[in-house]
Design a protein around this motif. Structure first.
Motif, PDB file in Angstrom:
ATOM      1  N   GLY A  51      29.247  -7.700  14.514  1.00  0.00           N
ATOM      2  CA  GLY A  51      28.713  -7.184  15.758  1.00  0.00           C
ATOM      3  C   GLY A  51      29.508  -6.045  16.347  1.00  0.00           C
ATOM      4  N   LEU A  52      30.631  -5.681  15.736  1.00  0.00           N
ATOM      5  CA  LEU A  52      31.458  -4.605  16.282  1.00  0.00           C
ATOM      6  C   LEU A  52      30.692  -3.286  16.253  1.00  0.00           C
ATOM      7  CD1 LEU A  52      34.965  -5.346  14.717  1.00  0.00           C
ATOM      8  CD2 LEU A  52      34.148  -5.886  17.012  1.00  0.00           C
ATOM      9  N   SER A  53      30.751  -2.542  17.350  1.00  0.00           N
ATOM     10  CA  SER A  53      30.072  -1.259  17.429  1.00  0.00           C
ATOM     11  C   SER A  53      31.041  -0.209  17.940  1.00  0.00           C
ATOM     12  CB  SER A  53      28.848  -1.339  18.343  1.00  0.00           C
ATOM     13  OG  SER A  53      29.234  -1.691  19.664  1.00  0.00           O
ATOM     14  N   GLY A  54      30.778   1.018  17.560  1.00  0.00           N
ATOM     15  CA  GLY A  54      31.650   2.109  17.953  1.00  0.00           C
ATOM     16  C   GLY A  54      32.658   2.429  16.870  1.00  0.00           C
ATOM     17  N   SER A  55      33.474   3.424  17.141  1.00  0.00           N
ATOM     18  CA  SER A  55      34.470   3.894  16.177  1.00  0.00           C
ATOM     19  C   SER A  55      35.872   3.780  16.772  1.00  0.00           C
ATOM     20  CB  SER A  55      34.179   5.346  15.803  1.00  0.00           C
ATOM     21  OG  SER A  55      35.208   5.883  15.002  1.00  0.00           O
ATOM     22  N   ALA A  71      42.867   0.615  19.507  1.00  0.00           N
ATOM     23  CA  ALA A  71      41.506   1.141  19.528  1.00  0.00           C
ATOM     24  C   ALA A  71      40.496   0.101  19.057  1.00  0.00           C
ATOM     25  CB  ALA A  71      41.422   2.394  18.660  1.00  0.00           C
ATOM     26  N   LEU A  72      40.849  -0.661  18.038  1.00  0.00           N
ATOM     27  CA  LEU A  72      39.968  -1.726  17.565  1.00  0.00           C
ATOM     28  C   LEU A  72      39.764  -2.780  18.652  1.00  0.00           C
ATOM     29  CD1 LEU A  72      41.434  -2.071  13.975  1.00  0.00           C
ATOM     30  CD2 LEU A  72      39.064  -1.484  14.485  1.00  0.00           C
ATOM     31  N   SER A  73      40.792  -3.027  19.436  1.00  0.00           N
ATOM     32  CA  SER A  73      40.696  -4.009  20.513  1.00  0.00           C
ATOM     33  C   SER A  73      39.749  -3.566  21.618  1.00  0.00           C
ATOM     34  CB  SER A  73      42.087  -4.276  21.107  1.00  0.00           C
ATOM     35  OG  SER A  73      42.976  -4.788  20.128  1.00  0.00           O
ATOM     36  N   GLU A  74      39.466  -2.275  21.682  1.00  0.00           N
ATOM     37  CA  GLU A  74      38.582  -1.736  22.712  1.00  0.00           C
ATOM     38  C   GLU A  74      37.120  -1.690  22.273  1.00  0.00           C
ATOM     39  OE1 GLU A  74      39.426  -0.899  25.830  1.00  0.00           O
ATOM     40  OE2 GLU A  74      41.431  -1.658  25.382  1.00  0.00           O
ATOM     41  N   LEU A  75      36.838  -1.981  21.005  1.00  0.00           N
ATOM     42  CA  LEU A  75      35.460  -1.928  20.524  1.00  0.00           C
ATOM     43  C   LEU A  75      34.607  -2.985  21.209  1.00  0.00           C
ATOM     44  CD1 LEU A  75      35.928  -1.433  16.670  1.00  0.00           C
ATOM     45  CD2 LEU A  75      35.416   0.307  18.391  1.00  0.00           C
ATOM     46  N   GLU A  76      33.334  -2.650  21.413  1.00  0.00           N
ATOM     47  CA  GLU A  76      32.392  -3.584  22.012  1.00  0.00           C
ATOM     48  C   GLU A  76      31.578  -4.280  20.928  1.00  0.00           C
ATOM     49  OE1 GLU A  76      30.086  -1.389  24.793  1.00  0.00           O
ATOM     50  OE2 GLU A  76      31.780  -1.055  26.166  1.00  0.00           O
ATOM     51  N   SER A  77      30.832  -5.285  21.333  1.00  0.00           N
ATOM     52  CA  SER A  77      29.988  -6.033  20.404  1.00  0.00           C
ATOM     53  C   SER A  77      28.530  -5.777  20.742  1.00  0.00           C
ATOM     54  CB  SER A  77      30.302  -7.529  20.501  1.00  0.00           C
ATOM     55  OG  SER A  77      29.497  -8.264  19.602  1.00  0.00           O
ATOM     56  N   SER A  78      27.738  -5.455  19.730  1.00  0.00           N
ATOM     57  CA  SER A  78      26.325  -5.167  19.956  1.00  0.00           C
ATOM     58  C   SER A  78      25.434  -6.380  19.711  1.00  0.00           C
ATOM     59  CB  SER A  78      25.876  -4.006  19.056  1.00  0.00           C
ATOM     60  OG  SER A  78      26.086  -4.318  17.695  1.00  0.00           O
ATOM     61  N   PHE A  79      25.972  -7.428  19.092  1.00  0.00           N
ATOM     62  CA  PHE A  79      25.229  -8.674  18.915  1.00  0.00           C
ATOM     63  C   PHE A  79      26.228  -9.791  18.649  1.00  0.00           C
ATOM     64  CE2 PHE A  79      25.112  -6.375  14.821  1.00  0.00           C
ATOM     65  CZ  PHE A  79      25.766  -7.276  13.990  1.00  0.00           C
ATOM     66  N   GLY A  80      25.771 -11.018  18.744  1.00  0.00           N
ATOM     67  CA  GLY A  80      26.650 -12.155  18.519  1.00  0.00           C
ATOM     68  C   GLY A  80      27.164 -12.201  17.105  1.00  0.00           C
ATOM     69  N   PRO A  81      28.447 -12.442  16.905  1.00  0.00           N
ATOM     70  CA  PRO A  81      29.010 -12.467  15.549  1.00  0.00           C
ATOM     71  C   PRO A  81      28.223 -13.393  14.629  1.00  0.00           C
ATOM     72  CG  PRO A  81      30.757 -12.601  17.173  1.00  0.00           C
ATOM     73  CD  PRO A  81      29.454 -12.730  17.922  1.00  0.00           C
TER      74      PRO A  81
END
Length: 277
Positions: A51-55, A71-81
């Motif tokens: 579900g991770l989205s973004g770069s 930076a990885l810690s700041e990524l959002e989720s676009s759907f449930g894992p």
């Protein structure tokens, strides 16, 4: 992105060695990792179902290890894992960080020593497009919009924007030989290969994700195949690798121009090749 198949092989090699499990959370394996990335399991990262989205970074822009984790810690989720599919370069860089953390030698060292090898050979195949260890010999110049690419393998790093998701370089013959060796159980253990081909996210359209590869039913080429493809960016290169499990044959195609891509060449000759013509 063909590099992802090597990253996945390294992860499954470590799973086979007992260093981690597919259901381990990334946050339990990489100190300092937070956000939705920390909740993703190794299996979800391998199958692009986290579900991770973004770069987390841009190609050939310096990014060190600590900055990558932040930076990885700041990524959002676009759907449930585990509930959907979303292709993620960042997820494979997170896998490279897990390899870096658990291998005992570091990501690049482990890849070069344990994964980028062929049976019966005492040397490494290929290398990293930028930095060390580098491939032997000259590098083909890619073409971007008909002009020589700016990226010639001389980027000084640090490299964590691309580690694990698109950092490797080798010849087509090396890639074809490695593909065969992988699925024959000669790069990682046969048990690890079974885990690779048995860890599946079914797309429901004749294609399934397996770690680092896509499994296609007979619709595309007349026989089932495993394939991985990648390209684009500022190197001007693209490539595709294929394994035909029924006949135990491998194929790799490379191109240095978007005018005729490796995937287009595969579409042109794949059905005839699969049929033995």
């Amino acid at each position: 992105s063909v590099s992802k198949s090597f990253t996945a092989a390294a992860v499954l090699d470590l799973v086979d060695a007992g260093a981690l499990a597919l259901d381990d959370r990334a946050g339990d394996l990489v100190p300092g990792l937070g956000g939705p990335a920390a909740e993703a399991t190794v299996e979800q990262l391998l199958l692009h179902t986290s579900g991770l989205s973004g770069s987390h970074g841009d190609d050939h822009v310096p990014l060190d290890r600590d900055a990558a984790i932040a930076a990885l810690s700041e990524l959002e989720s676009s759907f449930g894992p585990g509930t959907g599919f979303g292709y993620s370069n960042s997820g494979y860089t997170l896998l490279a960080l897990i390899i870096d953390e658990l291998s005992g030698s570091g990501y690049r060292e482990y890849m070069a020593a344990e994964i980028m090898r062929l049976p019966g050979s005492d040397g490494r195949i290929g290398g990293f497009w930028d930095g060390e260890p580098a491939p032997r010999g000259d590098k083909a110049v890619g073409l971007v919009d008909g002009a020589p690419a700016a990226s010639l393998g001389d980027f000084a790093g640090p490299y964590w924007a691309m580690e694990g998701n698109g950092d490797l370089a080798m010849t087509a013959s090396e890639l074809a030989a490695w593909t065969a060796a992988l699925f024959e159980g000669e790069v990682i253990a046969p048990e690890a290969v079974e885990l690779l081909t048995g860890t599946v996210f079914d797309q429901g359209d004749g294609t399934s994700e397996i770690p680092g590869w896509v499994a296609l039913d007979e619709t595309a080429y007349g026989v089932p195949v495993y394939t991985v493809a990648g390209g684009g960016g500022d190197t001007g290169h693209n490539a595709v690798a294929v394994w035909l499990p029924e006949t135990r044959r491998s194929l790799a195609i490379t191109s240095n121009t978007s005018e005729i891509t490796a995937s287009e060449l595969l579409d042109a000759i794949g059905p005839a090749l699969a049929a033995g013509e």
